[in-house]
Design a protein around this motif. Structure first.
Motif, PDB file in Angstrom:
ATOM      1  N   ASN A   1       0.821  -1.209   0.000  1.00 26.25           N
ATOM      2  CA  ASN A   1       0.000   0.000   0.000  1.00 26.25           C
ATOM      3  C   ASN A   1       0.861   1.268   0.000  1.00 26.25           C
ATOM      4  O   ASN A   1       0.342   2.363  -0.145  1.00 26.25           O
ATOM      5  CB  ASN A   1      -1.004  -0.003   1.152  1.00 26.25           C
ATOM      6  N   LEU A   2       2.170   1.133   0.141  1.00 24.63           N
ATOM      7  CA  LEU A   2       3.079   2.282   0.016  1.00 24.63           C
ATOM      8  C   LEU A   2       3.227   2.719  -1.435  1.00 24.63           C
ATOM      9  O   LEU A   2       3.669   3.819  -1.714  1.00 24.63           O
ATOM     10  CB  LEU A   2       4.474   1.932   0.552  1.00 24.63           C
ATOM     11  N   LEU A   3       2.878   1.825  -2.368  1.00 23.01           N
ATOM     12  CA  LEU A   3       3.071   2.114  -3.786  1.00 23.01           C
ATOM     13  C   LEU A   3       1.892   2.882  -4.369  1.00 23.01           C
ATOM     14  O   LEU A   3       0.741   2.594  -4.065  1.00 23.01           O
ATOM     15  CB  LEU A   3       3.250   0.808  -4.562  1.00 23.01           C
ATOM     16  N   SER A   4       2.212   3.815  -5.239  1.00 27.57           N
ATOM     17  CA  SER A   4       1.199   4.599  -5.948  1.00 27.57           C
ATOM     18  C   SER A   4       1.441   4.472  -7.443  1.00 27.57           C
ATOM     19  O   SER A   4       2.566   4.190  -7.881  1.00 27.57           O
ATOM     20  CB  SER A   4       1.292   6.079  -5.570  1.00 27.57           C
ATOM     21  N   GLU A   5       0.389   4.715  -8.210  1.00 25.73           N
ATOM     22  CA  GLU A   5       0.517   4.676  -9.657  1.00 25.73           C
ATOM     23  C   GLU A   5       1.628   5.623 -10.098  1.00 25.73           C
ATOM     24  O   GLU A   5       1.750   6.722  -9.581  1.00 25.73           O
ATOM     25  CB  GLU A   5      -0.811   5.063 -10.310  1.00 25.73           C
ATOM     26  N   SER A   6       2.449   5.187 -11.014  1.00 24.66           N
ATOM     27  CA  SER A   6       3.599   5.868 -11.611  1.00 24.66           C
ATOM     28  C   SER A   6       4.873   5.774 -10.764  1.00 24.66           C
ATOM     29  O   SER A   6       5.925   6.222 -11.213  1.00 24.66           O
ATOM     30  CB  SER A   6       3.298   7.324 -11.982  1.00 24.66           C
ATOM     31  N   ASP A   7       4.806   5.183  -9.567  1.00 24.71           N
ATOM     32  CA  ASP A   7       6.035   4.938  -8.798  1.00 24.71           C
ATOM     33  C   ASP A   7       6.910   3.959  -9.567  1.00 24.71           C
ATOM     34  O   ASP A   7       6.415   3.107 -10.300  1.00 24.71           O
ATOM     35  CB  ASP A   7       5.727   4.323  -7.426  1.00 24.71           C
TER      36      ASP A   7
ATOM     37  N   GLY B   1      21.184  -9.684  -6.589  1.00 27.78           N
ATOM     38  CA  GLY B   1      21.344  -8.415  -7.278  1.00 27.78           C
ATOM     39  C   GLY B   1      20.039  -7.895  -7.849  1.00 27.78           C
ATOM     40  O   GLY B   1      18.977  -8.512  -7.695  1.00 27.78           O
ATOM     41  N   TYR B   2      20.116  -6.758  -8.509  1.00 25.59           N
ATOM     42  CA  TYR B   2      18.950  -6.110  -9.108  1.00 25.59           C
ATOM     43  C   TYR B   2      18.647  -6.748 -10.459  1.00 25.59           C
ATOM     44  O   TYR B   2      19.545  -6.964 -11.273  1.00 25.59           O
ATOM     45  CB  TYR B   2      19.193  -4.611  -9.269  1.00 25.59           C
ATOM     46  N   VAL B   3      17.368  -7.046 -10.684  1.00 27.34           N
ATOM     47  CA  VAL B   3      16.970  -7.731 -11.912  1.00 27.34           C
ATOM     48  C   VAL B   3      15.956  -6.955 -12.742  1.00 27.34           C
ATOM     49  O   VAL B   3      15.546  -7.424 -13.797  1.00 27.34           O
ATOM     50  CB  VAL B   3      16.423  -9.146 -11.615  1.00 27.34           C
ATOM     51  N   GLY B   4      15.560  -5.777 -12.280  1.00 31.03           N
ATOM     52  CA  GLY B   4      14.631  -5.019 -13.093  1.00 31.03           C
ATOM     53  C   GLY B   4      14.107  -3.763 -12.439  1.00 31.03           C
ATOM     54  O   GLY B   4      14.297  -3.533 -11.250  1.00 31.03           O
ATOM     55  N   VAL B   5      13.444  -2.984 -13.285  1.00 35.72           N
ATOM     56  CA  VAL B   5      12.767  -1.777 -12.833  1.00 35.72           C
ATOM     57  C   VAL B   5      11.433  -1.713 -13.578  1.00 35.72           C
ATOM     58  O   VAL B   5      11.358  -2.029 -14.763  1.00 35.72           O
ATOM     59  CB  VAL B   5      13.604  -0.498 -13.060  1.00 35.72           C
ATOM     60  N   ALA B   6      10.391  -1.341 -12.849  1.00 34.67           N
ATOM     61  CA  ALA B   6       9.053  -1.273 -13.431  1.00 34.67           C
ATOM     62  C   ALA B   6       8.329  -0.043 -12.909  1.00 34.67           C
ATOM     63  O   ALA B   6       8.700   0.523 -11.888  1.00 34.67           O
ATOM     64  CB  ALA B   6       8.260  -2.538 -13.077  1.00 34.67           C
ATOM     65  N   GLU B   7       7.282   0.340 -13.631  1.00 31.83           N
ATOM     66  CA  GLU B   7       6.434   1.450 -13.216  1.00 31.83           C
ATOM     67  C   GLU B   7       5.091   0.887 -12.768  1.00 31.83           C
ATOM     68  O   GLU B   7       4.484   0.081 -13.469  1.00 31.83           O
ATOM     69  CB  GLU B   7       6.223   2.414 -14.379  1.00 31.83           C
ATOM     70  N   VAL B   8       4.645   1.303 -11.598  1.00 33.22           N
ATOM     71  CA  VAL B   8       3.353   0.862 -11.073  1.00 33.22           C
ATOM     72  C   VAL B   8       2.250   1.455 -11.939  1.00 33.22           C
ATOM     73  O   VAL B   8       2.245   2.654 -12.218  1.00 33.22           O
ATOM     74  CB  VAL B   8       3.187   1.289  -9.598  1.00 33.22           C
ATOM     75  N   THR B   9       1.307   0.608 -12.372  1.00 30.17           N
ATOM     76  CA  THR B   9       0.242   1.066 -13.269  1.00 30.17           C
ATOM     77  C   THR B   9      -1.143   1.051 -12.629  1.00 30.17           C
ATOM     78  O   THR B   9      -2.125   1.384 -13.282  1.00 30.17           O
ATOM     79  CB  THR B   9       0.199   0.204 -14.548  1.00 30.17           C
ATOM     80  N   GLY B  10      -1.222   0.658 -11.367  1.00 36.76           N
ATOM     81  CA  GLY B  10      -2.525   0.621 -10.700  1.00 36.76           C
ATOM     82  C   GLY B  10      -2.383   0.289  -9.234  1.00 36.76           C
ATOM     83  O   GLY B  10      -1.278   0.100  -8.723  1.00 36.76           O
ATOM     84  N   GLU B  11      -3.524   0.202  -8.562  1.00 38.59           N
ATOM     85  CA  GLU B  11      -3.536  -0.094  -7.136  1.00 38.59           C
ATOM     86  C   GLU B  11      -3.338  -1.582  -6.894  1.00 38.59           C
ATOM     87  O   GLU B  11      -3.580  -2.401  -7.772  1.00 38.59           O
ATOM     88  CB  GLU B  11      -4.871   0.334  -6.526  1.00 38.59           C
TER      89      GLU B  11
END
Length: 123
Positions: free
Chosen positions: A3-9, A19-29
């Motif tokens: 619930n800390l995440l918001s659209e476009s985060d 290690g780090y395997v990716g980056v994404a943009e939140v598109t919804g709740e």
């Protein structure tokens, strides 16, 4: 924590000790896992209908969907960059955390994001 995440985060995905395997943009709740919909060749379907118990056992256990303490949620994302685990980005000095979601405020986090942007050519 989702619930800390918001659209476009942006979500920078780190596998602990790998290690780090990716980056994404939140598109919804966030959505209950048993109600999460995915796009398939046959149109929108519930995730539970297209994934096997071997791939996601908790989704197919009725008790885990009835107990508020163990209820799972999924956040829809649009992947900006992802790499196989074998190509995970890892180097000394990067931020790491065991939580599912965290909102870091340390200078080490800023350094980590800048290194990932550079390594993956992400703006």
């Amino acid at each position: 924590m989702l619930n800390l995440l918001s659209e476009s985060d942006r979500v920078w995905v780190n596998i602990p000790r790998t290690g780090y395997v990716g980056v994404a943009e939140v598109t919804g709740e966030r959505v209950r896992a048993d109600e999460f919909m995915v796009e398939t060749v046959e149109g929108l379907q519930r995730l539970k209908a297209v994934i096997t118990p071997a791939e996601y056992p908790h989704l197919h256990q009725a008790s885990s969907m009835d107990d508020e303490d163990t209820l799972e949620y999924i956040v829809p994302v649009r992947w900006i960059k992802s790499v196989p685990v074998t190509e995970a980005f890892r180097e000394v000095g990067l931020f790491g955390n065991q939580n599912t979601v965290c909102k870091p405020t340390t200078p080490k986090w800023e350094h980590t994001v800048e290194r990932l942007k550079q390594a993956w050519s992400v703006v």
